[in-house]
Design an enzyme around this catalytic site. Structure first.
Site, PDB file in Angstrom:
ATOM      1  N   GLU A  42       0.826  -1.218   0.000  1.00  0.00           N
ATOM      2  CA  GLU A  42       0.000   0.000   0.000  1.00  0.00           C
ATOM      3  C   GLU A  42       0.855   1.261   0.000  1.00  0.00           C
ATOM      4  O   GLU A  42       0.695   2.142   0.843  1.00  0.00           O
ATOM      5  CB  GLU A  42      -0.934   0.008   1.208  1.00  0.00           C
ATOM      6  CG  GLU A  42      -1.974  -1.103   1.140  1.00  0.00           C
ATOM      7  CD  GLU A  42      -3.061  -1.009   2.198  1.00  0.00           C
ATOM      8  OE1 GLU A  42      -2.799  -0.437   3.268  1.00  0.00           O
ATOM      9  OE2 GLU A  42      -4.165  -1.513   1.956  1.00  0.00           O
ATOM     10  N   GLU A  69      -5.521  -8.113  -1.421  1.00  0.00           N
ATOM     11  CA  GLU A  69      -6.198  -7.885  -0.144  1.00  0.00           C
ATOM     12  C   GLU A  69      -7.635  -7.494  -0.409  1.00  0.00           C
ATOM     13  O   GLU A  69      -7.900  -6.640  -1.259  1.00  0.00           O
ATOM     14  CB  GLU A  69      -5.562  -6.742   0.653  1.00  0.00           C
ATOM     15  CG  GLU A  69      -4.383  -7.137   1.461  1.00  0.00           C
ATOM     16  CD  GLU A  69      -3.918  -6.037   2.403  1.00  0.00           C
ATOM     17  OE1 GLU A  69      -4.770  -5.377   3.036  1.00  0.00           O
ATOM     18  OE2 GLU A  69      -2.700  -5.840   2.492  1.00  0.00           O
TER      19      GLU A  69
HETATM   20  C1  BG6 Z   1      -4.488  -2.983   4.756  1.00  0.00           C
HETATM   21  C2  BG6 Z   1      -3.158  -3.443   5.287  1.00  0.00           C
HETATM   22  O1  BG6 Z   1      -4.529  -1.610   4.849  1.00  0.00           O
HETATM   23  O2  BG6 Z   1      -5.649  -3.323   5.426  1.00  0.00           O
HETATM   24  C3  BG6 Z   1      -3.240  -4.579   6.272  1.00  0.00           C
HETATM   25  O3  BG6 Z   1      -2.282  -3.768   4.241  1.00  0.00           O
HETATM   26  C4  BG6 Z   1      -4.428  -4.384   7.167  1.00  0.00           C
HETATM   27  O4  BG6 Z   1      -2.023  -4.636   6.977  1.00  0.00           O
HETATM   28  C5  BG6 Z   1      -5.682  -4.427   6.301  1.00  0.00           C
HETATM   29  O5  BG6 Z   1      -4.532  -5.315   8.203  1.00  0.00           O
HETATM   30  C6  BG6 Z   1      -6.981  -4.359   7.069  1.00  0.00           C
HETATM   31  O6  BG6 Z   1      -6.958  -3.280   7.953  1.00  0.00           O
HETATM   32  P1  BG6 Z   1      -7.264  -3.438   9.500  1.00  0.00           P
HETATM   33  O7  BG6 Z   1      -6.999  -2.131  10.070  1.00  0.00           O
HETATM   34  O8  BG6 Z   1      -8.685  -3.862   9.569  1.00  0.00           O
HETATM   35  O9  BG6 Z   1      -6.341  -4.488   9.987  1.00  0.00           O
END
Ligand code: BG6
Length: 480
Positions: A185, A379
């Protein structure tokens, strides 16, 4: 409900995604050094605390808890977890290497053999089941020493330390890892540089100067990694990783449409343009002028960036952003971490992240239309509260609904003509939330018995979504 989706190509890379700091634990084992995630306290205020003036980046157990220190103990339990991924039929597993296991401080001359051997074991275990590792080189795990002593990625010296780290891991794992990604990211630093760039801006005036200088260093570092990867592992694919949240204009007012376009250029496309096209885009020049940004660019940097373009774009997709020019404080959306205003057509997760599967199809079309190189959704997922029943089952039908809609949207994007390599949903096993440090914000197909206060047996259990995803993979996305 079961529906048919026939779009996914043969060899589509189904799997799950994680990051070292959110699963491994063992924060001080194997000669590992401290990284930025190790000083992140638990709780919703963790990022504010980390960014607050005067924060000294020390561990203070009297005041805070540190959920990442043990995380879900993947460091010791990776065999059990990988066996479960294999049972679901994973083709790939996205994970990151903790830089501080390889170079505990980041600036040593010698690498740490114990750390290298650990990832050998993890990769071997994955390959035993035919699961290909997809490795993020830097996922919010900057060595703390580089943060404290060098000011993070603002320092040009960090490029050389990174180069060393990259050369060591590429050489060591060249026979085991064929899918790589540089910075997780990378564009997220526009909102919050601390996790990926290792600094908080000195003040609002210097914010852009510091952030874009650090970006420049990361672009050079990324190009070095891409070139080294192509030389050392010619058959490998190496990508960038972008947080993509399409920006929708709030209404048809041309002012709002222009505003959304400009916001999207800066946040969604700036880093991708440099990574994919190998040059700074035209739209950034007026922005630099407006913000008085003057980059220090060394001889050869721009050539290097031109030569080090990526093979694919990895993206995270959780939500879209609806926005308008001149929004009032009251109009600002609550919870959607990418900001904007509330979209009246969308519902949100328990954490306020707006759920928008169509936005994923839109994102893939936008990205492919702009770049025409393969995309990889690395993701996506739903952070939700899960209920562990007395018989040990977890009925996470809401997660299945969310994932089904997003998988369907990917299939539709493929039918639109998008070249999509794969899908690794986020947090395939419950892990520590990045933004809140909670365990109760669960994403997994696999439940981990651990609570926000650190209690729990760490026992793993299959959720209903585990069985659902297994069928999705088995049918190559036909049975949803
Ligand atoms: C992304 C990151 O922004 O979102 C992850 O690459 C992160 O590291 C994921 O865990 C989900 O966000 P969160 O804050 O719900 O863990």
């Amino acid at each position: 409900m079961i529906s048919k989706q026939e779009a996914f190509p043969k060899g589509f890379l189904w799997g799950g995604a994680t990051a070292a700091n959110q699963i491994e634990g063992g924060f001080n084992e194997g000669n590992k050094g401290l990284n930025i995630a190790d000083v992140l306290p638990g709780g919703k205020e963790r990022l504010q605390i980390l960014m607050s003036a005067g924060f000294n980046f020390e561990i203070n157990r009297e005041k805070y808890t540190y959920p990442n220190h043990e995380a879900i103990d993947f460091y010791h339990r990776y065999k059990e977890d990988i066996a479960l991924f294999a049972e679901m039929g994973f083709k790939v597993f996205r994970m990151s290497i903790a830089w501080t296991r390889i170079f505990p401080n980041g600036d040593e001359s010698e690498s740490n053999e114990e750390g290298l051997a650990y990832y050998d074991r993890v990769f071997d275990e994955l390959l035993k089941y035919g699961i290909e590792p997809v490795v993020t080189i830097s996922h919010y795990e900057m060595p703390l020493h580089l943060v404290k002593e060098y000011g993070g990625w603002r320092s040009r010296q960090v490029v050389s330390f990174f180069e060393k780290y990259v050369n060591v891991i590429l050489l060591r794992y060249k026979d085991k890892v064929k899918y790589w990604m540089t910075f997780n990211e990378i564009n997220g630093a526009l909102k919050m540089p601390i996790m990926s760039m290792g600094f908080s801006p000195k003040n609002e005036e210097s914010r852009y100067q510091e952030t874009f200088q650090a970006f420049h260093h990361q672009f050079v570092a990324s190009a070095i990694a891409v070139k080294a990867c192509k030389e050392m592992i010619p058959e490998a694919k190496i990508g960038c990783m972008i947080l993509f949240a399409p920006v929708y204009p709030f209404d048809s007012n041309p002012e709002n449409i222009l505003y959304a376009l400009k916001e999207e250029e800066l946040f969604n496309y700036f880093c991708g343009d440099v990574h994919v096209r190998g040059e700074y885009p035209a739209f950034i020049k007026p922005f630099f002028k407006e913000k008085n940004i003057e980059l220090e660019i060394q001889d050869g940097d721009l050539d290097l960036i031109k030569q080090g373009t990526v093979d694919y774009i990895g993206l995270s997709y959780y939500m879209s952003r609806t926005d308008k020019k001149g929004k009032s404080e009251e109009e600002k959306s609550q919870g959607n971490i990418v900001g904007g205003v509330k979209n009246p057509f969308l519902n949100a997760s328990d954490w306020g992240w707006e759920i928008d599967p169509v936005g994923l199809r839109i994102s893939l079309n936008k990205l492919y239309g702009r770049y025409q190189i393969p995309l990889f959704v690395v993701e996506n997922g739903l952070g939700a509260h899960d209920q562990l029943e007395s018989d040990g089952s977890i009925h996470d039908e809401y997660r299945i609904d969310y994932l089904r809609d997003h998988v369907r949207a990917m299939g539709e994007a493929i039918e639109d003509g998008v070249e999509l390599m794969g899908y690794t949903s986020w947090g395939c096993i419950d892990l520590v939330s990045m933004s809140t440090g909670e365990m109760s914000k669960r994403y997994g197909y696999i439940y981990v018995d651990k609570n926000d206060d650190g209690s729990g047996t760490l026992e793993r259990r299959k959720k209903n979504s585990f069985h659902w995803y297994k069928k999705v993979i088995e049918s190559n996305g036909e049975v949803l």
